[in-house]
Design an enzyme around this catalytic site. Structure first.
Site, PDB file in Angstrom:
ATOM      1  N   HIS A 176      -5.811   2.978   1.339  1.00 14.80           N
ATOM      2  CA  HIS A 176      -4.995   4.112   1.796  1.00 14.80           C
ATOM      3  C   HIS A 176      -5.592   4.823   3.019  1.00 14.80           C
ATOM      4  O   HIS A 176      -4.911   5.053   4.016  1.00 14.80           O
ATOM      5  CB  HIS A 176      -4.799   5.127   0.672  1.00 14.80           C
ATOM      6  CG  HIS A 176      -4.223   4.547  -0.592  1.00 14.80           C
ATOM      7  ND1 HIS A 176      -3.315   3.522  -0.588  1.00 14.80           N
ATOM      8  CD2 HIS A 176      -4.414   4.866  -1.898  1.00 14.80           C
ATOM      9  CE1 HIS A 176      -2.982   3.240  -1.847  1.00 14.80           C
ATOM     10  NE2 HIS A 176      -3.638   4.041  -2.653  1.00 14.80           N
ATOM     11  N   ASP A 216       0.913  -1.143   0.000  1.00 11.95           N
ATOM     12  CA  ASP A 216       0.000   0.000   0.000  1.00 11.95           C
ATOM     13  C   ASP A 216       0.947   1.186   0.000  1.00 11.95           C
ATOM     14  O   ASP A 216       1.606   1.459   1.010  1.00 11.95           O
ATOM     15  CB  ASP A 216      -0.873   0.010   1.263  1.00 11.95           C
ATOM     16  CG  ASP A 216      -1.841   1.187   1.235  1.00 11.95           C
ATOM     17  OD1 ASP A 216      -1.401   2.307   0.909  1.00 11.95           O
ATOM     18  OD2 ASP A 216      -3.020   1.000   1.523  1.00 11.95           O
ATOM     19  N   HIS A 217       1.053   1.874  -1.126  1.00 13.48           N
ATOM     20  CA  HIS A 217       2.162   2.833  -1.232  1.00 13.48           C
ATOM     21  C   HIS A 217       2.033   3.973  -0.222  1.00 13.48           C
ATOM     22  O   HIS A 217       3.006   4.665   0.052  1.00 13.48           O
ATOM     23  CB  HIS A 217       2.341   3.327  -2.674  1.00 13.48           C
ATOM     24  CG  HIS A 217       1.396   4.407  -3.096  1.00 13.48           C
ATOM     25  ND1 HIS A 217       0.110   4.151  -3.469  1.00 13.48           N
ATOM     26  CD2 HIS A 217       1.551   5.751  -3.205  1.00 13.48           C
ATOM     27  CE1 HIS A 217      -0.488   5.291  -3.805  1.00 13.48           C
ATOM     28  NE2 HIS A 217       0.372   6.280  -3.653  1.00 13.48           N
TER      29      HIS A 217
HETATM   30  C1  BG6 Z   1      -3.611   5.084  -6.165  1.00  8.40           C
HETATM   31  C2  BG6 Z   1      -4.975   5.186  -6.746  1.00  8.40           C
HETATM   32  O1  BG6 Z   1      -3.509   3.932  -5.371  1.00  8.40           O
HETATM   33  O2  BG6 Z   1      -3.332   6.230  -5.372  1.00  8.40           O
HETATM   34  C3  BG6 Z   1      -5.121   6.462  -7.560  1.00  8.40           C
HETATM   35  O3  BG6 Z   1      -5.256   4.062  -7.577  1.00  8.40           O
HETATM   36  C4  BG6 Z   1      -4.718   7.669  -6.747  1.00  8.40           C
HETATM   37  O4  BG6 Z   1      -6.456   6.614  -8.039  1.00  8.40           O
HETATM   38  C5  BG6 Z   1      -3.356   7.441  -6.097  1.00  8.40           C
HETATM   39  O5  BG6 Z   1      -4.683   8.789  -7.606  1.00  8.40           O
HETATM   40  C6  BG6 Z   1      -3.013   8.573  -5.145  1.00  8.40           C
HETATM   41  O6  BG6 Z   1      -1.691   8.433  -4.718  1.00  8.40           O
HETATM   42  P1  BG6 Z   1      -0.802   9.680  -4.322  1.00  8.40           P
HETATM   43  O7  BG6 Z   1       0.504   9.076  -3.918  1.00  8.40           O
HETATM   44  O8  BG6 Z   1      -0.714  10.564  -5.521  1.00  8.40           O
HETATM   45  O9  BG6 Z   1      -1.519  10.358  -3.194  1.00  8.40           O
END
Ligand code: BG6
Length: 483
Positions: free
Chosen positions: A240, A177-178
């Site tokens: 997230h 989960d990044h």
């Molecule tokens: C991704 C989603 O996991 O996270 C995207 O699939 C979203 O829809 C993105 O835009 C948001 O990530 P960050 O790092 O730009 O906040």
């Protein structure tokens, strides 16, 4: 303060889907940055594996292009790029057939960390895992990395877990989960558990409510087909925002250790109450600012998929009973702004007559952009005229506080890939955690699907649908402005 880069052990990382979008945008540029920083040593290798019949040189050229596009110019050093490209190899592989596997087996070497990144559709996880095993490529010490979406409901997430567990043990599986790789998200744990200041107040007795906001200005752009099968609930909330909620609400783990942290997060998810239809608002953006609306981006002109969601969650445990957690996320909103705001309650008794000047203490943790923390405090309004109160922020911007070190902060993927190599699972989701999050999300989604609810339209560039404002107004509260 100089950032310390500790090189990781030599590794071989095989990226299935090595020519795909995620590899090009995030994984390979991230690896280059770690190489450039001196963290990935020169005896490590990256092996791109994909269906296409590319030569090694063609693969290297592709990676050179993605470095040029996705790495900041100041970090692009010709000699370093050249050395990095030498670490790259390519094998054309057929995930569902025999092609390429013998070759992958042949290039295996002993004495290095072995990691396999499944940057492919989840439908291929089983095929790849099985072949890695049957060809004797991945043993007990191998690590596999999988991406979201990890399932689209509890049943599919369970099936994916079962597939992976047929071939690998839980301590070999790294579910990304990044958000957990973001520096500011990890900082939530430092703020809570390395300071005595907040913890005694961190409970329903002193906290009125919590707001978690992840606002984006982008729409779904070219991802309409995927997004229609997902929507904001599956795409952002189940993973997230859930992770952010866990880090804010969890009990202190006994140690910063993978299972200790994940055990505590799991308890939060399991303690979440069901969310009824009155506590949810779904929205869909309209055309505006020269860009099309959601229905233009979707392949279905009648799509009921939400690009925005706001909901009120409750955690039924001793610490949080009665404190609402308001979550919202959406696309094409006024600003890109992710933050967590913890609003404290009133002091039990006011000794001042200036009731009008009084405002709650709010701790705002800005996750992105302009990372930092703000504690809204009451002070005396300066000057004569009696004791009047005013609110001022105790303001800390990480850019100011950390100076050059702040610019050195690795991107989420860089951090997470290095953690895979180090064998540290703290920032990865455990199988039971993902399943628990789906078990909470499933009935919510089933609710609006059976009712065939339509999301409420909202203007592009706004702060979301009107009903989302009402969700808080009804409780006598207001969302913080998105800016
Ligand atoms: C991704 C989603 O996991 O996270 C995207 O699939 C979203 O829809 C993105 O835009 C948001 O990530 P960050 O790092 O730009 O906040």
């Amino acid at each position: 303060m100089v950032s310390r880069v500790i090189p990781v052990d030599p590794f071989d990382l095989v990226i299935f889907g090595g020519t795909g979008d995620l590899a090009r945008r995030k994984i390979l540029p991230g690896l280059y940055r770690r190489f450039e920083a001196g963290q990935m040593t020169a005896d490590s290798r990256i092996i791109g594996a994909a269906r296409g019949d590319l030569t090694e040189d063609a693969f290297r050229a592709l990676v050179a292009e993605s470095i040029a596009e996705f790495v900041p110019k100041a970090r692009q050093d010709k000699a370093v790029i050249g050395a990095f490209l030498q670490r790259l190899h390519y094998i054309a592989i057929d995930a569902k057939g025999d092609g390429g596997w013998a070759q992958l087996k042949e290039v295996q070497r002993d004495g290095v960390v072995k990691a396999f990144y499944f940057s492919v559709a989840p439908a291929l996880f089983g095929d790849i895992a099985e072949r890695l095993k049957s060809h004797g490529i991945a043993g007990r010490d191998a690590r596999v990395v999988v991406e979201k979406p990890f399932g689209r409901d509890l049943a599919s997430a369970r099936a994916l877990n079962e597939t992976l567990r047929q071939h690998f043990k839980e301590d070999q599986i790294y579910r990304i989960d990044h958000y957990l790789g973001k520096e500011t998200v990890q900082n939530l744990m430092a703020v809570r558990f390395a300071n005595i200041l907040f913890e005694p107040l961190w409970k329903a007795e002193y906290i009125d409510h919590v707001q978690i906001t992840v606002a984006e200005t982008v729409g779904v752009e070219g991802r309409g087909a995927y997004y229609d099968t997902s929507g904001a609930m599956r795409d952002m909330v189940q993973n997230h925002l859930m992770q952010l909620l866990c880090l804010i609400a969890m009990e202190p783990p006994y140690h910063f250790d993978p299972d200790a942290v994940r055990d505590e997060k799991l308890k939060v998810i399991r303690a979440l109450d069901p969310v009824g239809p009155d506590a949810i608002v779904r929205g869909q953006y309209l055309a505006g600012g020269g860009q099309g609306g959601y229905l233009d981006d979707s392949e279905n002109p009648d799509s009921r998929t939400e690009s925005y969601i706001a909901l009120k969650a409750h955690i039924s445990n001793w610490r949080w009973k009665g404190t609402p957690f308001y979550l919202r996320t959406g696309k094409r909103l006024r600003a890109r702004a992710s933050e967590i705001a913890v609003t404290f309650k009133e002091p039990p008794h006011s000794i001042f007559d200036d009731a009008e000047g009084w405002r709650e203490n709010v701790l705002v943790i800005r996750l992105q952009p302009n990372e930092g923390m703000n504690l809204m405090m009451m002070i005396k309004e300066p000057g004569p005229g009696g004791m009047r109160l005013m609110q001022v922020p105790l303001d800390m911007s990480f850019a100011d506080a950390l100076g050059a070190d702040h610019e050195e902060v690795p991107d989420a993927y860089e951090r997470l890939i290095m953690d895979v190599i180090r064998g540290n699972q703290t920032l990865f989701m455990r199988g039971d955690e993902v399943e628990a999050a789906w078990a909470w999300a499933d009935p919510i989604i089933a609710g609006w699907e059976t009712r065939a609810d339509r999301p409420q339209a909202y203007d592009a560039g706004s702060s979301g649908p009107e009903d989302a404002l009402m969700l808080l107004h009804r409780d006598g509260r207001r969302w913080r402005e998105i800016r």
